[in-house]
Design an enzyme around this catalytic site. Structure first.
Site, PDB file in Angstrom:
ATOM      1  CD  GLU A   1      -2.901  -1.296  -0.019  1.00 39.16           C
ATOM      2  OE1 GLU A   1      -3.141  -0.158  -0.557  1.00 39.16           O
ATOM      3  OE2 GLU A   1      -3.256  -2.381  -0.465  1.00 39.16           O
TER       4      GLU A   1
ATOM      5  CG  HIS B   1      -7.849  -0.721  -1.878  1.00 37.20           C
ATOM      6  ND1 HIS B   1      -7.152  -0.943  -3.008  1.00 37.20           N
ATOM      7  CD2 HIS B   1      -9.056  -0.350  -2.363  1.00 37.20           C
ATOM      8  CE1 HIS B   1      -7.776  -0.885  -3.954  1.00 37.20           C
ATOM      9  NE2 HIS B   1      -8.958  -0.510  -3.791  1.00 37.20           N
TER      10      HIS B   1
END
Length: 431
Positions: free
Chosen positions: A243, A396
Site C-alpha cells: 500500500e 486495500h
C-alpha cells in the site's frame, strides 16, 4: 506488387526521375533506378534493412484442438522460402495433420475441417521436425510460438526452434497489434480459403523488397528438455501486496511511497501459509497522509509515524525469506514491484534481483475460469468471485489483500491442480 490505385505511404523520391515510390519498393516503379533515400518515420532503417538478410525462411502456422486452457496442435502448415539477390521462391510447402496425444478427441468437430479418423491417422508431432531447417522461423505472433514450444515440453521433446521472428511485431508501419487478417487487408491480399495466409503475407512483403534481419529475432525462454527440471514449479510462493501514499486527485508529479509492506509465504507441498510478514513504513517525501489515503487503506498517521524506513523494511524482508527453497514473489498486478523499484531508485536504495522478478497472478489466472465476454485481466475481487470465494477483511488493506490473494492461490492449487512455474515469471529489469 503495388497496384496503381494503392496509396503511397512513407514515399521516397527517385533521384533520377523524381517520381514518388512506396517505401517497400527497392527500385523505382517508373524508371527502375535503385532506391537512394528513405523516410525516417519508418520503424526500420532501410540501409540497415538491406544488409544481413536471411537466405532461407521457414514460415509456420497451425490450428489447435482445445480443452479449457490446454491446447494441442492438430494441423501444422510449413512453408520454406529460398531467397536470392534478385528473387525468392517456394522450395517446400506442406500441410500435416498431427495425431492427438494430449487431447485424443477433436473438440467441436462441427467447426473443424479435420475428422476424427484423419486425426487418428495423423503423424506424430516429432516427425514434423524433419521438415524444418534454414536460417529463421516466422510465427504470426508470440502466442503461436509459445504454443509450439509448450507442445514440445508436454511431449518431452527438444524443441527445434530456439529463435524466431514475430511477424505481428515487425510488420512495417504498424503498432505490433495487427491480426493476420489485418495484415492481409493492409497488403491488399485477397482471402482464399485454400491458401497458406501467413506465407502469402511474407511473400508479399518480400515482393516489395522487405527483408527480415537478425535484429528482429526473439528467443524462446526454455527451448530444450533439460530445462524441464526448472519447470516443476515453485515450492514456496511469497504473496506480496504494497500500500502506498496517495491523493484523491490525479497528479503525475505526486511521488508515491510504500507505507505498508505485507507478505505471506504459502508452501505448495503442505498447502498452507507457513510465515507472515507485515511492516508499516514511514514516508519521507510526503510524510503526512492524505485523508483519502487513510480512508482507502485504513492506515493511520500514527501507524506510519511509528513505522520503519523503507531500506530497513527491505532488509528485514530479505531476512524473513532466507532459507526458502525454490520460491518466487507473487503479486496482483505489475504495480507493486515496479513501485518499489522506482522509489528505491529515488532514494538510492539498492534492490537485489530476487526482488525484481515475480508472477503477476492477473496474467496467469486460468482462462477456463475467466469470463469469456471480458478480455481484460481480472482484478482481485473478480478473481475471488470467479473462484467462488468471498472478499474477507478490508479491500486495500495490504495484509488483508495479501490474505485474499493467498486464498486464490490456494484454490487454484487445490481445486484446479494449478502449477506456478518459471514460464510465468515477469521482470522489472532487462535480462
Amino acid at each position: 506488387m503495388i497496384q496503381n490505385d494503392e496509396k503511397v505511404e512513407y514515399p521516397w523520391d527517385c533521384v533520377l526521375c523524381s517520381q514518388q515510390n512506396a517505401y517497400f519498393l527497392r527500385k523505382c516503379q517508373h524508371c527502375g533506378t535503385v532506391k537512394q533515400q528513405f523516410c525516417q518515420q519508418m520503424k526500420f532503417d532501410y540501409l540497415q534493412n538491406d544488409n544481413q538478410a536471411f537466405s532461407e525462411i521457414n514460415i509456420i502456422d497451425f490450428e489447435c484442438n482445445r480443452v479449457e486452457d490446454r491446447r494441442e496442435i492438430l494441423e501444422l502448415l510449413i512453408c520454406k522460402l529460398k531467397l536470392s539477390e534478385s528473387d525468392y521462391k517456394v522450395v517446400f510447402s506442406k500441410q500435416l495433420i498431427i495425431k492427438p496425444y494430449l487431447i485424443p478427441l477433436i473438440q467441436n468437430p462441427e467447426y473443424s475441417s479435420i475428422t476424427q479418423e484423419q486425426a487418428d491417422q495423423g503423424v506424430p508431432f516429432q516427425q514434423t521436425f524433419q521438415y524444418l531447417s534454414g536460417d529463421i522461423y516466422i510465427f504470426e505472433n508470440n502466442e503461436k510460438a509459445k504454443i509450439y514450444q509448450e507442445q514440445c515440453q508436454y511431449l518431452n521433446l527438444q524443441c527445434p526452434i530456439t529463435k524466431y521472428i514475430e511477424l505481428r511485431r515487425v510488420f512495417p508501419n504498424s503498432n505490433g497489434l495487427l491480426t493476420l487478417n489485418a495484415m492481409m487487408k493492409e497488403l491488399k491480399i485477397p482471402y482464399q480459403s485454400d491458401c497458406f495466409a501467413l506465407a502469402e503475407v511474407v511473400s508479399e512483403l518480400l515482393e516489395r523488397a522487405y527483408k527480415f534481419e537478425l535484429n528482429m529475432l526473439q528467443t524462446l525462454k526454455f527451448p530444450i528438455p533439460e530445462e524441464e527440471a526448472r519447470l516443476q514449479g515453485f515450492d514456496n510462493i511469497i504473496i506480496l501486496d504494497f500500500e502506498a501514499t496517495c491523493v484523491r486527485e490525479s497528479d503525475k508529479k505526486y511521488l508515491q511511497e510504500i507505507i505498508e509492506f505485507p507478505a505471506q509465504v504459502y508452501n505448495v507441498q503442505e498447502r498452507k501459509v507457513k510465515k507472515e510478514f507485515q511492516k508499516y513504513i514511514k514516508p519521507v517525501e510526503n510524510p503526512i497522509l492524505s485523508d483519502f489515503c487513510t480512508e482507502l487503506t485504513g492506515i493511520t498517521q500514527q501507524q506510519v509515524d511509528e513505522g520503519i524506513l523503507l531500506d530497513q523494511a527491505i532488509n528485514e524482508f530479505i531476512e524473513f525469506k532466507q532459507g526458502l527453497q525454490k520460491c518466487c514473489i507473487l503479486t496482483c498486478g505489475d504495480y507493486d514491484l515496479h513501485l518499489l523499484k522506482k522509489e528505491a531508485a529515488r532514494k538510492g536504495i539498492p534492490i537485489s534481483r530476487e526482488l525484481q522478478y515475480y508472477i503477476n497472478i492477473k496474467k496467469v489466472f486460468p482462462k477456463s475460469l475467466r469470463n469469456p465476454k471480458d478480455p481484460k485481466d481480472p482484478c482481485m475481487v473478480e478473481m475471488l468471485k470467479l473462484c467462488g470465494l468471498d472478499l474477507l477483511g478490508r479491500h486495500h488493506s495490504g495484509i488483508d489483500d495479501v490474505k485474499n490473494i493467498t486464498r486464490i492461490v490456494h484454490y487454484l492449487i487445490n481445486e484446479k491442480n494449478f502449477q506456478f512455474d518459471e514460464r510465468m515469471v515477469s521482470y522489472t529489469f532487462k535480462l
